[in-house]
Design a protein around this motif. Structure first.
Motif, PDB file in Angstrom:
ATOM      1  N   THR A 505       0.804  -1.220   0.000  1.00 43.50           N
ATOM      2  CA  THR A 505       0.000   0.000   0.000  1.00 43.50           C
ATOM      3  C   THR A 505       0.840   1.274   0.000  1.00 43.50           C
ATOM      4  O   THR A 505       0.304   2.366   0.177  1.00 43.50           O
ATOM      5  CB  THR A 505      -0.921   0.022   1.234  1.00 43.50           C
ATOM      6  OG1 THR A 505      -0.121  -0.093   2.404  1.00 43.50           O
ATOM      7  CG2 THR A 505      -1.934  -1.106   1.187  1.00 43.50           C
ATOM      8  N   VAL A 506       2.162   1.139  -0.218  1.00 44.55           N
ATOM      9  CA  VAL A 506       3.061   2.293  -0.099  1.00 44.55           C
ATOM     10  C   VAL A 506       3.576   2.717  -1.472  1.00 44.55           C
ATOM     11  O   VAL A 506       3.927   1.879  -2.307  1.00 44.55           O
ATOM     12  CB  VAL A 506       4.237   1.970   0.844  1.00 44.55           C
ATOM     13  CG1 VAL A 506       5.318   3.032   0.765  1.00 44.55           C
ATOM     14  CG2 VAL A 506       3.728   1.843   2.282  1.00 44.55           C
ATOM     15  N   PHE A 507       3.611   4.044  -1.702  1.00 41.86           N
ATOM     16  CA  PHE A 507       4.149   4.617  -2.936  1.00 41.86           C
ATOM     17  C   PHE A 507       5.525   5.243  -2.665  1.00 41.86           C
ATOM     18  O   PHE A 507       5.995   5.264  -1.526  1.00 41.86           O
ATOM     19  CB  PHE A 507       3.199   5.686  -3.481  1.00 41.86           C
ATOM     20  CG  PHE A 507       1.842   5.172  -3.875  1.00 41.86           C
ATOM     21  CD1 PHE A 507       1.671   3.886  -4.360  1.00 41.86           C
ATOM     22  CD2 PHE A 507       0.726   5.984  -3.772  1.00 41.86           C
ATOM     23  CE1 PHE A 507       0.423   3.413  -4.734  1.00 41.86           C
ATOM     24  CE2 PHE A 507      -0.533   5.527  -4.134  1.00 41.86           C
ATOM     25  CZ  PHE A 507      -0.683   4.235  -4.611  1.00 41.86           C
ATOM     26  N   VAL A 508       6.130   5.783  -3.714  1.00 48.55           N
ATOM     27  CA  VAL A 508       7.414   6.479  -3.581  1.00 48.55           C
ATOM     28  C   VAL A 508       7.255   7.654  -2.627  1.00 48.55           C
ATOM     29  O   VAL A 508       6.346   8.478  -2.780  1.00 48.55           O
ATOM     30  CB  VAL A 508       7.908   6.977  -4.953  1.00 48.55           C
ATOM     31  CG1 VAL A 508       9.133   7.883  -4.788  1.00 48.55           C
ATOM     32  CG2 VAL A 508       8.249   5.789  -5.855  1.00 48.55           C
ATOM     33  N   LYS A 509       8.129   7.719  -1.637  1.00 47.92           N
ATOM     34  CA  LYS A 509       8.042   8.783  -0.641  1.00 47.92           C
ATOM     35  C   LYS A 509       8.326  10.147  -1.272  1.00 47.92           C
ATOM     36  O   LYS A 509       9.228  10.291  -2.095  1.00 47.92           O
ATOM     37  CB  LYS A 509       9.049   8.534   0.492  1.00 47.92           C
ATOM     38  CG  LYS A 509       8.920   7.190   1.187  1.00 47.92           C
ATOM     39  CD  LYS A 509       7.630   7.087   1.977  1.00 47.92           C
ATOM     40  CE  LYS A 509       7.559   5.783   2.755  1.00 47.92           C
ATOM     41  NZ  LYS A 509       6.276   5.615   3.459  1.00 47.92           N
ATOM     42  N   GLY A 510       7.553  11.133  -0.866  1.00 48.84           N
ATOM     43  CA  GLY A 510       7.802  12.500  -1.314  1.00 48.84           C
ATOM     44  C   GLY A 510       7.578  12.727  -2.791  1.00 48.84           C
ATOM     45  O   GLY A 510       8.206  13.616  -3.391  1.00 48.84           O
ATOM     46  N   SER A 511       6.686  11.951  -3.412  1.00 43.22           N
ATOM     47  CA  SER A 511       6.420  12.128  -4.852  1.00 43.22           C
ATOM     48  C   SER A 511       5.941  13.549  -5.138  1.00 43.22           C
ATOM     49  O   SER A 511       5.217  14.150  -4.354  1.00 43.22           O
ATOM     50  CB  SER A 511       5.348  11.131  -5.312  1.00 43.22           C
ATOM     51  OG  SER A 511       5.798   9.813  -5.176  1.00 43.22           O
TER      52      SER A 511
END
Length: 576
Positions: A505-511
């Protein structure tokens, strides 16, 4: 005027001819369909070019599903079928999700797809993009038709239009094999073959006995409640609905896409006391709303233990008794039914009991007061309430703007926080609760209404249609997109406890989604506080320029599946 080509039959003689391309265009124009949403390709590329040349607006998307969502919401906004045009097989399948979405939501839409040649498809001989598209479409739409001869194009489109808008509206599939477009016929005969659809959605008048029964039940209520659904908003019987609700004096709830039929700030609005009125009401009148999962099927703990009688207004007789007994069904179109109810109430109708109204109002006011401090937060990084508090003010100041909304937490919280003041200004995921409608809806809303659009998107939801920001920039549409970016689905803090990959459920941080918009010539802004967000959105709405605002939300903000986490099955087993 019918498009024609001229062919010499013999020296000194000429015959005016037309073909399938031109007959499709003429049939659409004859029926007032002047906007097409789609993706070009074999076998409909030239059809799109010729449509443009004949004054039809053709908006080309990056993916057929998004074009289909645009067509579906165009149908809802205009009460005319929105049209999506796709290529065969894979393009058709991409558009099929939107067609099923339109049918489920009762939006009038026509999916027109080119297809492979019947002779080869039926013998399964391996044609280019071979597929029996008609057979696949039938279970997922209200009606499906195939046209094999140019002379039948007029009838085929007429049947599709009538099926899409009559009775309960829905999606219709129209299959046009590639060979059809090049078929040639006499121009005069072609002109005669076209059909202008007359009275495609005739009024359906309710039975007087049904109207009397409904009023008798409502008159006997001690704790009445009116629920307005998006079917009521679609009906565009706004004045009649408002007059009826106000005459009853009853508290009302508006389902998310019905918000604004009456202002959410109206004295009878019970939106902020939803739990109380659902639990304690003794008579519930549904107007263009269904007792589906969005209303807990009319039963269970949401509805409490108090006995209830249901009155339902719907154009579809089969909707009655779908989950609970409807003691007073009123079958007909919403406008005709509400007008008949108003007439039947006469001039001496007694308003809802004061003790019930006062109880609801006190609960509503208490809940509004409890929520107010959360909406005033200017914390950085933002939480959902602080960000939505800023956007709530913008919609209040710009009631004509169209609000598009999707996500999990972003959707659930926005529909409760942001008040609407005018009908058909809030567009969201609807009955299916699907992700991916955002950019298609935004494009169609801007095109069909000419109004500025504010799209409030969860970062996950945006991913389904995000490439359409190029489409928004290409057509220079007045769309401002706000992405609630908390680095993931539900939240960005989940951890994979079984390996080195990121959690599911996690995306690239700070997109930085704002940089995507800049790549296509739009305006990109990164906002880290509610004050920054409000300034950025106001500037975008004032300018009318395509804008994307990356709203940085605390990664820990958000709950599992939003407010429908109870639908997520849980394992009862534990690791040994």
């Amino acid at each position: 005027m019918l498009n024609t080509a001229t062919k010499s039959e013999a020296p000194g003689t000429e015959q005016e001819l037309t073909d399938g391309f031109h007959l499709v265009i003429d049939a659409l124009k004859l029926n007032g369909i002047n906007t097409i949403y789609g993706v070009p390709g074999i076998p409909i590329t030239d059809l799109g070019r010729m449509m443009q040349a004949e004054g039809i607006r053709v908006l080309s998307f990056r993916h057929e599903q998004n074009a289909g969502y645009a067509a579906s919401i165009a149908g809802y906004l205009t009460k005319k079928p929105g049209v999506c045009l796709t290529v065969s097989a894979p393009g058709f399948l991409n558009g099929l999700t939107a067609l099923a979405h339109a049918t489920t939501n009762c939006f009038p839409m026509i999916l027109i797809s080119g297809s492979s040649e019947r002779e080869i498809v039926d013998l399964q001989q391996g044609d280019y993009e071979e597929m029996d598209q008609l057979a696949i479409a039938k279970p997922l739409c209200k009606a499906a038709f195939r046209v094999l001869h140019a002379a039948d194009i007029g009838i085929g489109l007429a049947r599709a239009i009538r099926a899409a808008v009559s009775g309960r509206p829905g999606g219709v599939y129209l299959d046009l094999p590639a060979k059809l477009f090049g078929q040639v016929m006499d121009a005069a005969a072609g002109a005669k073959s076209l059909v202008k659809v007359i009275d495609a959605a005739p009024a359906q008048i309710p039975a007087p006995s049904a109207v009397k029964r409904a009023l008798d039940v409502l008159k006997g209520a001690k704790r009445p409640l009116i629920i307005l659904g998006k079917g009521a908003a679609y009906a565009q019987a706004d004045d009649e609905i408002r007059a009826f609700v106000e005459k009853t004096g009853a508290p009302f709830l508006q389902m998310s896409m019905a918000k604004g039929l009456l202002p959410d700030t109206h004295a009878q609005s019970a939106g902020a006391a939803r739990s109380t009125v659902l639990k304690d009401a003794d008579v519930v009148m549904l107007i263009g709303a269904r007792l589906n999962w969005l209303l807990s099927h009319g039963k269970g703990k949401t509805w409490g233990d108090a006995p209830k009688k249901f009155i339902q207004i719907d154009i579809e007789p089969k909707e009655m008794d779908s989950n609970v007994e409807i003691v007073a069904p009123v079958v007909g179109d919403v406008g005709s039914c509400v007008s008949a109810l108003l007439e039947g109430m006469g001039g001496s109708w007694s308003a809802a009991p004061a003790d019930w109204v006062n109880t609801v109002n006190k609960k509503r006011d208490d809940n509004v007061a409890k929520m107010a401090p959360k909406l005033m937060s200017n914390a950085s990084p933002m939480d959902y309430h602080g960000a939505l508090g800023a956007l709530r003010t913008i919609i209040k100041e710009r009631p004509d703007a169209i609000l598009v909304n999707e996500g999990a937490n972003t959707l659930d919280l926005a529909r409760g926080v942001i008040d609407m003041y005018k009908p058909r200004k809030r567009l969201d995921v609807g009955t299916w609760g699907v992700m991916g409608i955002g950019m298609g809806y935004s494009i169609a809303a801007a095109v069909e209404t000419g109004k500025p659009v504010l799209a409030i998107e969860g970062d996950s939801a945006f991913g389904f249609s995000g490439m359409e920001i190029e489409t928004i920039c290409r057509y220079q549409l007045p769309v401002c997109i706000v992405i609630f970016n908390n680095d993931g689905i539900y939240r960005g803090t989940d951890v994979n406890s079984g390996g080195s990959d990121p959690a599911t459920t996690v995306f690239v941080k700070g997109s930085r989604y704002d940089k995507m918009m800049e790549a296509f010539g739009g305006v990109g802004i990164n906002a880290t506080s509610p004050d920054e967000l409000k300034r950025a959105v106001n500037a975008a709405m004032d300018s009318g320029k395509p804008t994307l605002i990356n709203a940085v939300i605390d990664p820990a903000a958000g709950s599992e599946s939003g407010r429908i986490g109870n639908l997520n099955p849980q394992s009862v087993l534990k690791k040994k």
